[in-house]
Design a protein around this motif. Structure first.
Motif, PDB file in Angstrom:
ATOM      1  N   SER A   1       5.146  10.443   7.432  1.00  0.00           N
ATOM      2  CA  SER A   1       4.285  10.385   6.257  1.00  0.00           C
ATOM      3  C   SER A   1       2.817  10.291   6.648  1.00  0.00           C
ATOM      4  O   SER A   1       2.472   9.723   7.688  1.00  0.00           O
ATOM      5  CB  SER A   1       4.648   9.170   5.406  1.00  0.00           C
ATOM      6  OG  SER A   1       5.982   9.234   4.971  1.00  0.00           O
ATOM      7  N   GLN A   2       1.949  10.821   5.779  1.00  0.00           N
ATOM      8  CA  GLN A   2       0.509  10.641   5.961  1.00  0.00           C
ATOM      9  C   GLN A   2       0.141   9.254   5.448  1.00  0.00           C
ATOM     10  O   GLN A   2       0.173   8.990   4.252  1.00  0.00           O
ATOM     11  CB  GLN A   2      -0.274  11.700   5.187  1.00  0.00           C
ATOM     12  CG  GLN A   2      -1.782  11.523   5.313  1.00  0.00           C
ATOM     13  CD  GLN A   2      -2.571  12.437   4.393  1.00  0.00           C
ATOM     14  OE1 GLN A   2      -2.062  13.438   3.917  1.00  0.00           O
ATOM     15  NE2 GLN A   2      -3.818  12.074   4.128  1.00  0.00           N
TER      16      GLN A   2
ATOM     17  N   ILE B   1       0.816  -1.213   0.000  1.00  0.00           N
ATOM     18  CA  ILE B   1       0.000   0.000   0.000  1.00  0.00           C
ATOM     19  C   ILE B   1       0.850   1.264   0.000  1.00  0.00           C
ATOM     20  O   ILE B   1       0.392   2.328  -0.432  1.00  0.00           O
ATOM     21  CB  ILE B   1      -0.992  -0.015   1.187  1.00  0.00           C
ATOM     22  CG1 ILE B   1      -2.226   0.839   0.848  1.00  0.00           C
ATOM     23  CG2 ILE B   1      -0.318   0.418   2.478  1.00  0.00           C
ATOM     24  CD1 ILE B   1      -3.040   0.300  -0.302  1.00  0.00           C
ATOM     25  N   ASN B   2       2.112   1.182   0.457  1.00  0.00           N
ATOM     26  CA  ASN B   2       2.989   2.358   0.418  1.00  0.00           C
ATOM     27  C   ASN B   2       3.234   2.832  -1.009  1.00  0.00           C
ATOM     28  O   ASN B   2       3.619   3.986  -1.226  1.00  0.00           O
ATOM     29  CB  ASN B   2       4.333   2.045   1.083  1.00  0.00           C
ATOM     30  CG  ASN B   2       4.239   2.050   2.593  1.00  0.00           C
ATOM     31  OD1 ASN B   2       3.169   2.273   3.139  1.00  0.00           O
ATOM     32  ND2 ASN B   2       5.350   1.796   3.264  1.00  0.00           N
ATOM     33  N   SER B   3       3.029   1.942  -1.989  1.00  0.00           N
ATOM     34  CA  SER B   3       3.270   2.297  -3.390  1.00  0.00           C
ATOM     35  C   SER B   3       2.296   3.346  -3.899  1.00  0.00           C
ATOM     36  O   SER B   3       2.552   3.970  -4.931  1.00  0.00           O
ATOM     37  CB  SER B   3       3.173   1.042  -4.268  1.00  0.00           C
ATOM     38  OG  SER B   3       4.140   0.088  -3.908  1.00  0.00           O
ATOM     39  N   ILE B   4       1.177   3.544  -3.208  1.00  0.00           N
ATOM     40  CA  ILE B   4       0.182   4.501  -3.711  1.00  0.00           C
ATOM     41  C   ILE B   4      -0.045   5.666  -2.746  1.00  0.00           C
ATOM     42  O   ILE B   4      -1.008   6.409  -2.884  1.00  0.00           O
ATOM     43  CB  ILE B   4      -1.156   3.804  -4.037  1.00  0.00           C
ATOM     44  CG1 ILE B   4      -1.875   3.341  -2.763  1.00  0.00           C
ATOM     45  CG2 ILE B   4      -0.933   2.627  -4.975  1.00  0.00           C
ATOM     46  CD1 ILE B   4      -3.314   2.899  -3.020  1.00  0.00           C
ATOM     47  N   MET B   5       0.855   5.836  -1.776  1.00  0.00           N
ATOM     48  CA  MET B   5       0.715   6.944  -0.840  1.00  0.00           C
ATOM     49  C   MET B   5       1.349   8.218  -1.406  1.00  0.00           C
ATOM     50  O   MET B   5       2.223   8.160  -2.273  1.00  0.00           O
ATOM     51  CB  MET B   5       1.363   6.595   0.508  1.00  0.00           C
ATOM     52  CG  MET B   5       0.875   5.300   1.137  1.00  0.00           C
ATOM     53  SD  MET B   5      -0.915   5.183   1.330  1.00  0.00           S
ATOM     54  CE  MET B   5      -1.205   6.400   2.603  1.00  0.00           C
ATOM     55  N   ASP B   6       0.952   9.341  -0.889  1.00  0.00           N
ATOM     56  CA  ASP B   6       1.495  10.638  -1.281  1.00  0.00           C
ATOM     57  C   ASP B   6       2.797  10.875  -0.513  1.00  0.00           C
ATOM     58  O   ASP B   6       2.783  11.154   0.686  1.00  0.00           O
ATOM     59  CB  ASP B   6       0.476  11.742  -0.968  1.00  0.00           C
ATOM     60  CG  ASP B   6       0.945  13.120  -1.398  1.00  0.00           C
ATOM     61  OD1 ASP B   6       2.104  13.251  -1.840  1.00  0.00           O
ATOM     62  OD2 ASP B   6       0.153  14.066  -1.289  1.00  0.00           O
ATOM     63  N   LYS B   7       3.925  10.757  -1.208  1.00  0.00           N
ATOM     64  CA  LYS B   7       5.212  10.884  -0.510  1.00  0.00           C
ATOM     65  C   LYS B   7       5.515  12.317  -0.085  1.00  0.00           C
ATOM     66  O   LYS B   7       6.474  12.554   0.656  1.00  0.00           O
ATOM     67  CB  LYS B   7       6.340  10.346  -1.379  1.00  0.00           C
ATOM     68  CG  LYS B   7       6.554  11.093  -2.674  1.00  0.00           C
ATOM     69  CD  LYS B   7       7.676  10.439  -3.475  1.00  0.00           C
ATOM     70  CE  LYS B   7       7.903  11.147  -4.798  1.00  0.00           C
ATOM     71  NZ  LYS B   7       8.986  10.482  -5.580  1.00  0.00           N
ATOM     72  N   TYR B   8       4.725  13.274  -0.562  1.00  0.00           N
ATOM     73  CA  TYR B   8       4.952  14.662  -0.174  1.00  0.00           C
ATOM     74  C   TYR B   8       4.017  15.121   0.955  1.00  0.00           C
ATOM     75  O   TYR B   8       4.115  16.261   1.405  1.00  0.00           O
ATOM     76  CB  TYR B   8       4.767  15.581  -1.380  1.00  0.00           C
ATOM     77  CG  TYR B   8       5.765  15.295  -2.482  1.00  0.00           C
ATOM     78  CD1 TYR B   8       7.105  15.617  -2.337  1.00  0.00           C
ATOM     79  CD2 TYR B   8       5.357  14.669  -3.655  1.00  0.00           C
ATOM     80  CE1 TYR B   8       8.025  15.344  -3.337  1.00  0.00           C
ATOM     81  CE2 TYR B   8       6.268  14.389  -4.672  1.00  0.00           C
ATOM     82  CZ  TYR B   8       7.599  14.723  -4.500  1.00  0.00           C
ATOM     83  OH  TYR B   8       8.513  14.442  -5.490  1.00  0.00           O
ATOM     84  N   ALA B   9       3.134  14.239   1.404  1.00  0.00           N
ATOM     85  CA  ALA B   9       2.231  14.583   2.504  1.00  0.00           C
ATOM     86  C   ALA B   9       2.889  14.167   3.808  1.00  0.00           C
ATOM     87  O   ALA B   9       2.868  12.993   4.183  1.00  0.00           O
ATOM     88  CB  ALA B   9       0.888  13.877   2.320  1.00  0.00           C
ATOM     89  N   GLN B  10       3.490  15.129   4.492  1.00  0.00           N
ATOM     90  CA  GLN B  10       4.278  14.835   5.685  1.00  0.00           C
ATOM     91  C   GLN B  10       3.953  15.791   6.825  1.00  0.00           C
ATOM     92  O   GLN B  10       3.516  16.926   6.593  1.00  0.00           O
ATOM     93  CB  GLN B  10       5.777  14.940   5.374  1.00  0.00           C
ATOM     94  CG  GLN B  10       6.273  13.934   4.349  1.00  0.00           C
ATOM     95  CD  GLN B  10       7.730  14.165   4.012  1.00  0.00           C
ATOM     96  OE1 GLN B  10       8.100  15.223   3.510  1.00  0.00           O
ATOM     97  NE2 GLN B  10       8.563  13.183   4.303  1.00  0.00           N
ATOM     98  N   CYS B  11       4.193  15.310   8.035  1.00  0.00           N
ATOM     99  CA  CYS B  11       4.069  16.166   9.215  1.00  0.00           C
ATOM    100  C   CYS B  11       5.120  17.274   9.147  1.00  0.00           C
ATOM    101  O   CYS B  11       6.293  17.000   8.884  1.00  0.00           O
ATOM    102  CB  CYS B  11       4.261  15.329  10.478  1.00  0.00           C
ATOM    103  SG  CYS B  11       4.440  16.306  11.986  1.00  0.00           S
TER     104      CYS B  11
END
Length: 382
Positions: free
Chosen positions: A320-321, A304-314
């Motif tokens: 990561s979000q 599932i990490n393959s489809i996460m937004d890598k720029y959405a961060q705390c």
């Protein structure tokens, strides 16, 4: 699988080591190797030290005693000393760190190990009351005695907490030095892709709010996918969905479904569950396939990490979000799947193990013919 060079460091089951419990357990003991180190393997701390030396970079410039230990490490290796010599030196130093009347300085590791085998775990409160003499460890000031941590400019040995103020801090005085006033205290910030911040992303009918990261009791994060017993119990990654949502989409229990975000798509098996809210799905994390013989082991097919937004961060810690992401969910079919197969396949089109009856699981059992052949080849090379 992704590396250009692989350095031969020991597996933890090949190491003898002293062992101190994590957290507040207050026990110490000995780790005992289960198998002799194979081939040219080095204990990884020794390897790292030598690697720094090869690059001409100092490994440690703060602790003279440790520098002396490093020089001995270099001498052992460069003068042809054995790993056993190096191990004996390291373990002797570790034992000396725990020395008491019952564990005198100079006690060799193997005597220490025998004592551990007979008595079991040693209670730190019994052997080291000056450090662990009470459950209220702040009263001992133990952590503030350890200047070697170098976390704060002054470690003063006070009977106090291991914070810059020596007190329980309602807010972190370390964080206070780096953030704006509004972030000194914990506060909730809506994630970048949440339905509150970006409602337009959720406009499509089959769009769900996806959460990830819930624990799978058979596995520990990404570990154990290669254990046949675990894969029998939980052979494929699952996506939890409310049955009412599934009915609207024409989906049934056990269907392979696509989970798609603007960043990519993966497949998981649908698992109907009334305990999850309508409009929300919960995806398994940490999945890969040991049976796929490629560098990625097929993680891009199901992880599932393959489809996460890598720029959405705390904005404070960079985490990561991993929850609250809009995704579309639809059935995987022969028409919309590689190799005409809804089940993920390796690069040759062979489907992955996805049910408990797959005969390939038996090949992974201890004593299986395939494993014995692999071990024989390894032994010959060593």
């Amino acid at each position: 699988g992704c590396a250009d060079i692989v350095f031969p460091t020991m597996h933890w089951l090949e190491c003898n080591t002293t062992r101190v419990s994590q957290g507040a357990g207050g026990i110490f003991g000995a780790g005992t190797r289960a198998i002799q180190p194979q081939g040219d393997c080095l204990f990884d701390p020794v390897f790292v030290v030598l690697f720094y030396k090869c690059m001409g970079v100092p490994f440690n410039q703060k602790d003279p005693a440790y520098d002396e230990w490093l020089n001995l490490s270099y001498d052992f290796i460069e003068k042809g000393g054995s790993y056993e010599d190096m191990e004996a030196r390291v373990l002797k130093d570790a034992c000396d760190a725990w020395h008491t009347e019952e564990f005198p300085a100079g006690l060799d590791f193997f005597s220490y190990q025998e004592k551990f085998k007979k008595e079991g775990w040693f209670d730190c409160r019994t052997y080291h009351p000056e450090r662990w003499g009470t459950y209220r460890r702040w009263e001992m000031g133990y952590r503030r005695q350890q200047g070697g941590y170098n976390l704060y400019p002054l470690v003063d040995g006070k009977a106090a907490f291991f914070t810059p103020t020596a007190k329980i801090e309602v807010w972190s005085t370390i964080i206070e030095s780096y953030v704006d006033a509004e972030d000194i205290f914990p506060r909730f910030v809506e994630p970048k892709n949440s339905i509150v911040v970006a409602p337009d992303l959720y406009a499509e009918e089959n769009c769900f709010t996806m959460t990830t990261g819930s624990r799978q009791p058979v596995y520990f994060h990404s570990e154990h996918r290669q254990l046949p017993w675990c894969r029998e119990l939980w052979p494929a990654p699952r996506l939890e969905m409310n049955p009412n949502d599934a009915a609207l989409l024409g989906l049934e229990q056990g269907d392979w479904v696509w989970i798609e975000s603007e960043f990519g798509k993966v497949r998981q098996v649908l698992d109907l569950y009334y305990g999850i809210s309508k409009g929300v799905v919960n995806a398994n994390h940490g999945w890969w396939y040991p049976e796929i013989d490629s560098a990625s082991h097929g993680f891009e097919l199901v992880n599932i990490n393959s489809i996460m937004d890598k720029y959405a961060q705390c904005h404070i810690c960079g985490a990561s979000q991993l929850r609250g992401l809009p995704v579309k969910v639809y059935k995987a079919t022969a028409e919309n799947s590689p190799f005409g197969n809804p089940i993920p396949c390796d690069p040759n089109g062979v489907a992955v193990i996805h049910d408990a009856s797959d005969p390939r699981l038996k090949e992974w059992l201890p004593g299986a013919a395939g494993l014995q052949t692999a071990r024989s080849l390894i032994k010959e090379e060593v």
